[in-house]
Write a protein that holds these residues in place. Structure first.
Motif, PDB file in Angstrom:
ATOM      1  N   ASN A 130      13.388  -8.384  11.799  1.00  0.00           N
ATOM      2  CA  ASN A 130      13.841  -7.938  10.899  1.00  0.00           C
ATOM      3  C   ASN A 130      14.076  -8.493   9.479  1.00  0.00           C
ATOM      4  O   ASN A 130      13.980  -7.024   8.753  1.00  0.00           O
ATOM      5  CB  ASN A 130      15.520  -6.843  10.881  1.00  0.00           C
ATOM      6  N   ALA A 131      14.448  -8.973   8.927  1.00  0.00           N
ATOM      7  CA  ALA A 131      13.736  -9.594   7.964  1.00  0.00           C
ATOM      8  C   ALA A 131      12.928  -9.389   6.950  1.00  0.00           C
ATOM      9  O   ALA A 131      11.303  -9.273   7.709  1.00  0.00           O
ATOM     10  CB  ALA A 131      13.526 -11.590   7.795  1.00  0.00           C
ATOM     11  N   GLY A 132      12.710  -8.807   6.193  1.00  0.00           N
ATOM     12  CA  GLY A 132      11.513  -8.202   5.086  1.00  0.00           C
ATOM     13  C   GLY A 132      11.501  -8.543   3.992  1.00  0.00           C
ATOM     14  O   GLY A 132      12.789  -8.595   3.104  1.00  0.00           O
ATOM     15  N   VAL A 133      10.573  -8.576   2.959  1.00  0.00           N
ATOM     16  CA  VAL A 133      10.582  -8.229   1.581  1.00  0.00           C
ATOM     17  C   VAL A 133       8.915  -7.420   0.850  1.00  0.00           C
ATOM     18  O   VAL A 133       8.438  -7.290   2.235  1.00  0.00           O
ATOM     19  CB  VAL A 133       9.933  -9.960   1.178  1.00  0.00           C
ATOM     20  N   ALA A 134       9.496  -6.861  -0.138  1.00  0.00           N
ATOM     21  CA  ALA A 134       8.154  -6.179  -0.433  1.00  0.00           C
ATOM     22  C   ALA A 134       8.045  -6.131  -2.366  1.00  0.00           C
ATOM     23  O   ALA A 134       8.323  -6.501  -2.405  1.00  0.00           O
ATOM     24  CB  ALA A 134       8.916  -4.674   0.045  1.00  0.00           C
ATOM     25  N   SER A 135       6.588  -5.993  -2.324  1.00  0.00           N
ATOM     26  CA  SER A 135       6.346  -5.957  -3.006  1.00  0.00           C
ATOM     27  C   SER A 135       5.625  -4.641  -3.620  1.00  0.00           C
ATOM     28  O   SER A 135       4.728  -3.993  -2.728  1.00  0.00           O
ATOM     29  CB  SER A 135       5.117  -6.744  -4.254  1.00  0.00           C
ATOM     30  N   GLY A 136       5.310  -3.958  -5.100  1.00  0.00           N
ATOM     31  CA  GLY A 136       4.487  -2.500  -5.275  1.00  0.00           C
ATOM     32  C   GLY A 136       4.008  -3.692  -6.541  1.00  0.00           C
ATOM     33  O   GLY A 136       3.583  -4.736  -7.002  1.00  0.00           O
ATOM     34  N   GLY A 137       2.965  -1.805  -6.426  1.00  0.00           N
ATOM     35  CA  GLY A 137       1.714  -2.193  -7.548  1.00  0.00           C
ATOM     36  C   GLY A 137       0.166  -2.525  -7.165  1.00  0.00           C
ATOM     37  O   GLY A 137      -0.375  -2.876  -6.399  1.00  0.00           O
ATOM     38  N   PRO A 138      -0.799  -2.406  -7.900  1.00  0.00           N
ATOM     39  CA  PRO A 138      -2.052  -2.141  -7.982  1.00  0.00           C
ATOM     40  C   PRO A 138      -2.841  -3.793  -7.687  1.00  0.00           C
ATOM     41  O   PRO A 138      -1.877  -4.323  -8.061  1.00  0.00           O
ATOM     42  CB  PRO A 138      -2.613  -1.940  -9.042  1.00  0.00           C
ATOM     43  N   PHE A 139      -3.192  -4.038  -7.012  1.00  0.00           N
ATOM     44  CA  PHE A 139      -3.396  -5.282  -6.061  1.00  0.00           C
ATOM     45  C   PHE A 139      -4.379  -6.224  -6.601  1.00  0.00           C
ATOM     46  O   PHE A 139      -3.811  -7.211  -7.038  1.00  0.00           O
ATOM     47  CB  PHE A 139      -4.506  -4.793  -4.439  1.00  0.00           C
ATOM     48  N   VAL A 140      -5.221  -5.285  -8.093  1.00  0.00           N
ATOM     49  CA  VAL A 140      -5.729  -6.217  -8.751  1.00  0.00           C
ATOM     50  C   VAL A 140      -5.097  -6.981  -9.509  1.00  0.00           C
ATOM     51  O   VAL A 140      -5.253  -8.155 -10.574  1.00  0.00           O
ATOM     52  CB  VAL A 140      -7.114  -5.351  -9.232  1.00  0.00           C
ATOM     53  N   ASP A 141      -3.905  -6.015 -10.172  1.00  0.00           N
ATOM     54  CA  ASP A 141      -3.101  -7.020 -10.818  1.00  0.00           C
ATOM     55  C   ASP A 141      -1.460  -7.999  -9.921  1.00  0.00           C
ATOM     56  O   ASP A 141      -0.660  -8.029 -11.491  1.00  0.00           O
ATOM     57  CB  ASP A 141      -2.621  -5.468 -12.135  1.00  0.00           C
ATOM     58  N   SER A 142      -1.803  -7.493  -8.971  1.00  0.00           N
ATOM     59  CA  SER A 142      -0.851  -8.139  -8.268  1.00  0.00           C
ATOM     60  C   SER A 142      -0.665  -9.747  -8.377  1.00  0.00           C
ATOM     61  O   SER A 142      -1.809 -10.406  -9.183  1.00  0.00           O
ATOM     62  CB  SER A 142      -0.503  -7.971  -6.763  1.00  0.00           C
ATOM     63  N   ASP A 143       0.858 -10.375  -8.452  1.00  0.00           N
ATOM     64  CA  ASP A 143       1.253 -11.888  -8.133  1.00  0.00           C
ATOM     65  C   ASP A 143      -0.068 -11.984  -7.223  1.00  0.00           C
ATOM     66  O   ASP A 143       1.462 -12.255  -6.002  1.00  0.00           O
ATOM     67  CB  ASP A 143       2.791 -11.921  -8.872  1.00  0.00           C
ATOM     68  N   PRO A 144      -0.217 -13.218  -7.333  1.00  0.00           N
ATOM     69  CA  PRO A 144      -0.870 -13.168  -5.994  1.00  0.00           C
ATOM     70  C   PRO A 144       0.100 -14.508  -5.008  1.00  0.00           C
ATOM     71  O   PRO A 144       0.336 -13.832  -3.646  1.00  0.00           O
ATOM     72  CB  PRO A 144      -1.952 -14.645  -6.424  1.00  0.00           C
ATOM     73  N   ASP A 145       0.813 -14.976  -5.550  1.00  0.00           N
ATOM     74  CA  ASP A 145       2.404 -15.809  -5.084  1.00  0.00           C
ATOM     75  C   ASP A 145       3.336 -14.555  -4.103  1.00  0.00           C
ATOM     76  O   ASP A 145       3.711 -14.262  -2.918  1.00  0.00           O
ATOM     77  CB  ASP A 145       3.095 -16.450  -5.817  1.00  0.00           C
ATOM     78  N   ALA A 146       3.832 -13.388  -4.827  1.00  0.00           N
ATOM     79  CA  ALA A 146       4.805 -12.528  -4.244  1.00  0.00           C
ATOM     80  C   ALA A 146       3.867 -11.520  -3.067  1.00  0.00           C
ATOM     81  O   ALA A 146       4.004 -11.702  -2.177  1.00  0.00           O
ATOM     82  CB  ALA A 146       5.090 -11.689  -5.704  1.00  0.00           C
ATOM     83  N   TRP A 147       2.328 -11.777  -3.745  1.00  0.00           N
ATOM     84  CA  TRP A 147       1.591 -10.722  -2.306  1.00  0.00           C
ATOM     85  C   TRP A 147       2.063 -11.479  -0.863  1.00  0.00           C
ATOM     86  O   TRP A 147       1.928 -10.954   0.016  1.00  0.00           O
ATOM     87  CB  TRP A 147       0.299 -10.587  -2.676  1.00  0.00           C
ATOM     88  N   ARG A 148       0.875 -13.324  -1.056  1.00  0.00           N
ATOM     89  CA  ARG A 148       1.275 -13.603  -0.566  1.00  0.00           C
ATOM     90  C   ARG A 148       2.675 -13.972   0.205  1.00  0.00           C
ATOM     91  O   ARG A 148       2.895 -14.060   1.941  1.00  0.00           O
ATOM     92  CB  ARG A 148       0.813 -15.094  -0.618  1.00  0.00           C
TER      93      ARG A 148
END
Length: 291
Positions: free
Chosen positions: A88-106
């Motif tokens: 069940n463990a999970g996290v999320a981030s949002g926003g346009p991919f081009v401006d996303s934080d690479p570390d958070a996205w990964r």
């Protein structure tokens, strides 16, 4: 066919809050002994202390293979067996991919997808012994793409495919594998995402019934019922089952409608928060400090 949860041993990752916490409470109320795994030691301890049956907790990062193998061994030693594992463990981030934080996205990919696979790899040997059940929590995001949610959709599509593959591999060894689907449910993650004005407005513009936030209790009740049946598919909201029949058409529709919505919000998109959302996201970002 339903299986009694009395005396069963259930492992729930992400058990400190939200879906994981309530799921642990409801499994315990039905007689299951519960092992909680997560990143928030005090909350895990508090949840375990309120359960009605035997329970324990482990502080571990689900993306850490060595740590999770150790957890699996210790849970087996503590309880004697493992019958149910809920990834069940999970996290999320949002926003346009081009401006996303690479570390958070990964990190979204690491926790949601790799974390599910690491959990399965660690616990499959004991599930094979008990001929048990592995439930991978996915999302509506596995069924339909959504702009501004590229990491989350990719990760949940990935765990859905992973679970389907795993079902075919281990079924002959007596292990059943299920995928759990949830729409927007009242959790810290969803409330955290709604703190961003643009993300909140985008979600409100979704067509009914996808634009609603659903109460946590009934959603978790449906997950528990799926666990009792060891279902291949578990739907936390009634209408999600129907989405399966139209999912092939959704990428084209979302591609067209999404472009219109992105033009509508225009320059406001640059202000979307870039990091992980909600209290669970904050806990993950602070994992090196043991918070």
């Amino acid at each position: 066919m339903s299986y009694s949860l009395e005396g069963q041993v259930a492992v729930v990752t992400g058990g400190a809050r939200g879906v994981g916490e309530l799921l642990a409470r409801k499994l315990s109320a039905r007689g299951a002994n519960v092992a909680l795994v997560g990143l928030e030691p005090q909350l895990l301890k508090d949840v375990a202390g309120r359960l009605h049956t035997e329970s324990d907790w482990w502080h571990a990062d689900v993306t850490d293979q060595e740590a999770m193998v150790q957890v699996a061994a210790e849970v087996k030693e503590r309880f004697g067996k493992v019958d149910i594992v809920v990834a069940n463990a999970g996290v999320a981030s949002g926003g346009p991919f081009v401006d996303s934080d690479p570390d958070a996205w990964r990190r979204v990919i690491e926790v949601n997808l790799i974390g599910g696979a690491v959990t399965a790899r660690a616990f499959l040997p004991v599930l094979m012994e008990s001929r048990g059940y592995f439930l991978q929590i996915a999302s509506l995001a596995a069924i339909t793409p959504a702009p501004m949610m590229s990491a989350y959709c990719a990760s949940k599509s990935g765990v859905e495919a992973f679970a389907h593959c795993l079902r075919a591999e281990v079924g002959h060894q007596g292990v059943r594998v299920g995928v759990g689907y949830l729409s927007w449910t009242d959790t810290d993650m969803v409330r955290g995402a709604d703190e961003d004005e643009v993300m909140r407005e985008l979600r409100q513009r979704l067509p009914w019934p996808a634009n609603r936030t659903y109460p946590l209790g009934p959603a978790v009740d449906r997950i528990v019922a799926g666990i009792e049946r060891r279902s291949a598919h578990v739907y936390a909201q009634w209408w999600l089952r129907g989405m399966q029949s139209v999912r092939g058409y959704l990428p084209a529709v979302i591609g067209t409608v999404g472009q219109r919505e992105m033009r509508r919000f225009g320059a406001r998109l640059g202000g979307v928060r870039r990091g992980l959302v909600g209290a669970g996201g904050a806990a993950d970002e602070g994992r090196g400090r043991g918070v």
